[in-house]
Design a protein around this motif. Structure first.
Motif, PDB file in Angstrom:
ATOM      1  N   PRO A 194     -16.435 -54.269   9.375  1.00  0.00           N
ATOM      2  CA  PRO A 194     -15.807 -55.524   8.942  1.00  0.00           C
ATOM      3  C   PRO A 194     -14.366 -55.291   8.469  1.00  0.00           C
ATOM      4  CG  PRO A 194     -18.024 -55.350   8.055  1.00  0.00           C
ATOM      5  CD  PRO A 194     -17.712 -54.022   8.689  1.00  0.00           C
ATOM      6  N   GLY A 195     -13.457 -56.097   8.975  1.00  0.00           N
ATOM      7  CA  GLY A 195     -12.047 -55.977   8.609  1.00  0.00           C
ATOM      8  C   GLY A 195     -11.225 -55.125   9.547  1.00  0.00           C
ATOM      9  N   ASP A 196     -11.872 -54.354  10.421  1.00  0.00           N
ATOM     10  CA  ASP A 196     -11.163 -53.535  11.406  1.00  0.00           C
ATOM     11  C   ASP A 196     -11.150 -54.255  12.747  1.00  0.00           C
ATOM     12  OD1 ASP A 196     -10.612 -51.485   9.643  1.00  0.00           O
ATOM     13  OD2 ASP A 196     -12.294 -50.240  10.278  1.00  0.00           O
ATOM     14  N   CYS A 197     -10.097 -54.013  13.533  1.00  0.00           N
ATOM     15  CA  CYS A 197      -9.976 -54.708  14.818  1.00  0.00           C
ATOM     16  C   CYS A 197     -10.694 -53.983  15.953  1.00  0.00           C
ATOM     17  CB  CYS A 197      -8.509 -54.904  15.179  1.00  0.00           C
ATOM     18  SG  CYS A 197      -7.607 -53.372  15.508  1.00  0.00           S
ATOM     19  N   CYS A 198     -10.951 -52.678  15.798  1.00  0.00           N
ATOM     20  CA  CYS A 198     -11.554 -51.944  16.912  1.00  0.00           C
ATOM     21  C   CYS A 198     -12.253 -50.675  16.414  1.00  0.00           C
ATOM     22  CB  CYS A 198     -10.491 -51.579  17.948  1.00  0.00           C
ATOM     23  SG  CYS A 198      -9.328 -50.325  17.389  1.00  0.00           S
ATOM     24  N   VAL A 199     -12.939 -50.005  17.336  1.00  0.00           N
ATOM     25  CA  VAL A 199     -13.679 -48.796  16.976  1.00  0.00           C
ATOM     26  C   VAL A 199     -12.751 -47.642  16.591  1.00  0.00           C
ATOM     27  CG1 VAL A 199     -15.754 -49.373  18.275  1.00  0.00           C
ATOM     28  CG2 VAL A 199     -13.929 -48.110  19.411  1.00  0.00           C
ATOM     29  N   PHE A 200     -11.538 -47.612  17.141  1.00  0.00           N
ATOM     30  CA  PHE A 200     -10.611 -46.541  16.774  1.00  0.00           C
ATOM     31  C   PHE A 200     -10.177 -46.680  15.317  1.00  0.00           C
ATOM     32  CE2 PHE A 200     -10.050 -46.759  21.427  1.00  0.00           C
ATOM     33  CZ  PHE A 200     -10.416 -45.463  21.725  1.00  0.00           C
ATOM     34  N   CYS A 201      -9.967 -47.926  14.874  1.00  0.00           N
ATOM     35  CA  CYS A 201      -9.577 -48.147  13.477  1.00  0.00           C
ATOM     36  C   CYS A 201     -10.728 -47.821  12.529  1.00  0.00           C
ATOM     37  CB  CYS A 201      -9.108 -49.591  13.292  1.00  0.00           C
ATOM     38  SG  CYS A 201      -7.528 -49.919  14.108  1.00  0.00           S
ATOM     39  N   SER A 202     -11.964 -47.980  12.993  1.00  0.00           N
ATOM     40  CA  SER A 202     -13.123 -47.708  12.142  1.00  0.00           C
ATOM     41  C   SER A 202     -13.569 -46.254  12.165  1.00  0.00           C
ATOM     42  CB  SER A 202     -14.307 -48.582  12.577  1.00  0.00           C
ATOM     43  OG  SER A 202     -14.059 -49.940  12.335  1.00  0.00           O
ATOM     44  N   TYR A 203     -13.570 -45.625  13.328  1.00  0.00           N
ATOM     45  CA  TYR A 203     -14.191 -44.301  13.470  1.00  0.00           C
ATOM     46  C   TYR A 203     -13.264 -43.229  14.027  1.00  0.00           C
ATOM     47  CZ  TYR A 203     -18.158 -47.418  13.020  1.00  0.00           C
ATOM     48  OH  TYR A 203     -19.015 -48.384  12.573  1.00  0.00           O
ATOM     49  N   GLY A 204     -12.018 -43.582  14.312  1.00  0.00           N
ATOM     50  CA  GLY A 204     -11.101 -42.629  14.925  1.00  0.00           C
ATOM     51  C   GLY A 204     -10.199 -41.932  13.927  1.00  0.00           C
ATOM     52  N   THR A 205      -9.522 -40.901  14.420  1.00  0.00           N
ATOM     53  CA  THR A 205      -8.582 -40.152  13.593  1.00  0.00           C
ATOM     54  C   THR A 205      -7.227 -40.844  13.518  1.00  0.00           C
ATOM     55  OG1 THR A 205      -8.001 -38.802  15.515  1.00  0.00           O
ATOM     56  CG2 THR A 205      -9.666 -37.917  13.991  1.00  0.00           C
ATOM     57  N   ALA A 206      -7.003 -41.848  14.365  1.00  0.00           N
ATOM     58  CA  ALA A 206      -5.765 -42.622  14.350  1.00  0.00           C
ATOM     59  C   ALA A 206      -6.107 -44.073  14.649  1.00  0.00           C
ATOM     60  CB  ALA A 206      -4.790 -42.091  15.405  1.00  0.00           C
ATOM     61  N   PRO A 207      -5.403 -45.020  14.022  1.00  0.00           N
ATOM     62  CA  PRO A 207      -5.641 -46.421  14.359  1.00  0.00           C
ATOM     63  C   PRO A 207      -5.135 -46.720  15.772  1.00  0.00           C
ATOM     64  CG  PRO A 207      -3.785 -46.239  12.860  1.00  0.00           C
ATOM     65  CD  PRO A 207      -4.373 -44.861  13.004  1.00  0.00           C
ATOM     66  N   CYS A 208      -5.590 -47.807  16.339  1.00  0.00           N
ATOM     67  CA  CYS A 208      -5.207 -48.169  17.705  1.00  0.00           C
ATOM     68  C   CYS A 208      -3.701 -48.440  17.787  1.00  0.00           C
ATOM     69  CB  CYS A 208      -6.001 -49.377  18.184  1.00  0.00           C
ATOM     70  SG  CYS A 208      -5.660 -50.908  17.279  1.00  0.00           S
ATOM     71  N   PRO A 209      -3.110 -48.278  18.976  1.00  0.00           N
ATOM     72  CA  PRO A 209      -1.657 -48.493  19.133  1.00  0.00           C
ATOM     73  C   PRO A 209      -1.166 -49.863  18.675  1.00  0.00           C
ATOM     74  CG  PRO A 209      -2.463 -47.215  20.967  1.00  0.00           C
ATOM     75  CD  PRO A 209      -3.683 -47.647  20.174  1.00  0.00           C
ATOM     76  N   PRO A 210      -1.885 -50.986  18.938  1.00  0.00           N
ATOM     77  CA  PRO A 210      -1.375 -52.256  18.424  1.00  0.00           C
ATOM     78  C   PRO A 210      -1.253 -52.278  16.900  1.00  0.00           C
ATOM     79  CG  PRO A 210      -2.966 -52.678  20.167  1.00  0.00           C
ATOM     80  CD  PRO A 210      -3.026 -51.204  19.858  1.00  0.00           C
ATOM     81  N   VAL A 211      -2.189 -51.659  16.188  1.00  0.00           N
ATOM     82  CA  VAL A 211      -2.124 -51.597  14.728  1.00  0.00           C
ATOM     83  C   VAL A 211      -0.995 -50.650  14.308  1.00  0.00           C
ATOM     84  CG1 VAL A 211      -3.346 -50.816  12.657  1.00  0.00           C
ATOM     85  CG2 VAL A 211      -4.507 -52.282  14.322  1.00  0.00           C
ATOM     86  N   GLN A 212      -0.847 -49.519  14.993  1.00  0.00           N
ATOM     87  CA  GLN A 212       0.248 -48.594  14.675  1.00  0.00           C
ATOM     88  C   GLN A 212       1.581 -49.311  14.817  1.00  0.00           C
ATOM     89  OE1 GLN A 212       0.141 -44.651  16.594  1.00  0.00           O
ATOM     90  NE2 GLN A 212      -1.967 -45.148  17.178  1.00  0.00           N
ATOM     91  N   ALA A 213       1.759 -50.071  15.900  1.00  0.00           N
ATOM     92  CA  ALA A 213       3.017 -50.765  16.151  1.00  0.00           C
ATOM     93  C   ALA A 213       3.284 -51.822  15.084  1.00  0.00           C
ATOM     94  CB  ALA A 213       3.001 -51.402  17.534  1.00  0.00           C
ATOM     95  N   SER A 214       2.246 -52.524  14.656  1.00  0.00           N
ATOM     96  CA  SER A 214       2.444 -53.574  13.648  1.00  0.00           C
ATOM     97  C   SER A 214       2.776 -52.992  12.275  1.00  0.00           C
ATOM     98  CB  SER A 214       1.223 -54.474  13.559  1.00  0.00           C
ATOM     99  OG  SER A 214       0.127 -53.799  12.965  1.00  0.00           O
ATOM    100  N   ARG A 215       2.348 -51.779  12.021  1.00  0.00           N
ATOM    101  CA  ARG A 215       2.625 -51.102  10.744  1.00  0.00           C
ATOM    102  C   ARG A 215       3.958 -50.366  10.765  1.00  0.00           C
ATOM    103  NH1 ARG A 215      -3.147 -48.117   9.594  1.00  0.00           N
ATOM    104  NH2 ARG A 215      -4.369 -49.999   9.217  1.00  0.00           N
ATOM    105  N   GLY A 216       4.523 -50.229  11.967  1.00  0.00           N
ATOM    106  CA  GLY A 216       5.760 -49.467  12.082  1.00  0.00           C
ATOM    107  C   GLY A 216       5.547 -47.990  11.923  1.00  0.00           C
ATOM    108  N   CYS A 217       4.333 -47.522  12.263  1.00  0.00           N
ATOM    109  CA  CYS A 217       3.982 -46.107  12.128  1.00  0.00           C
ATOM    110  C   CYS A 217       4.676 -45.275  13.182  1.00  0.00           C
ATOM    111  CB  CYS A 217       2.470 -45.907  12.254  1.00  0.00           C
ATOM    112  SG  CYS A 217       1.540 -46.749  10.984  1.00  0.00           S
TER     113      CYS A 217
END
Length: 70
Positions: free
Chosen positions: A47-70
């Motif tokens: 809950p609150g995550d957009c995808c499995v990478f954001c929940s269980y991965g070592t890095a958030p998904c590229p769309p989230v990285q881009a929105s954070r300016g990572c």
């Protein structure tokens, strides 16, 4: 302009069996489901995550990285 390149690979860790698998993330979409190659469990985002990478991965998904300016 973004100084840091997006991370395109992430290691997903299954919360059921602990199996870890390197996966390439899509750059233009979020991945909602993932089948563990260790035990076959179907993972879905927490809950609150957009995808499995954001929940269980070592890095958030590229769309989230881009929105954070990572």
């Amino acid at each position: 302009m973004q100084d840091n390149p997006l991370i395109l690979q992430s290691i997903i860790t299954c919360p059921d069996c602990g199996h870890r698998e390197m996966e390439i993330m899509p750059t233009d979409a979020c991945r909602f489901f993932y089948h563990c190659k260790g035990c076959g469990a179907q993972l879905k985002p927490k809950p609150g995550d957009c995808c499995v990478f954001c929940s269980y991965g070592t890095a958030p998904c590229p769309p989230v990285q881009a929105s954070r300016g990572c």
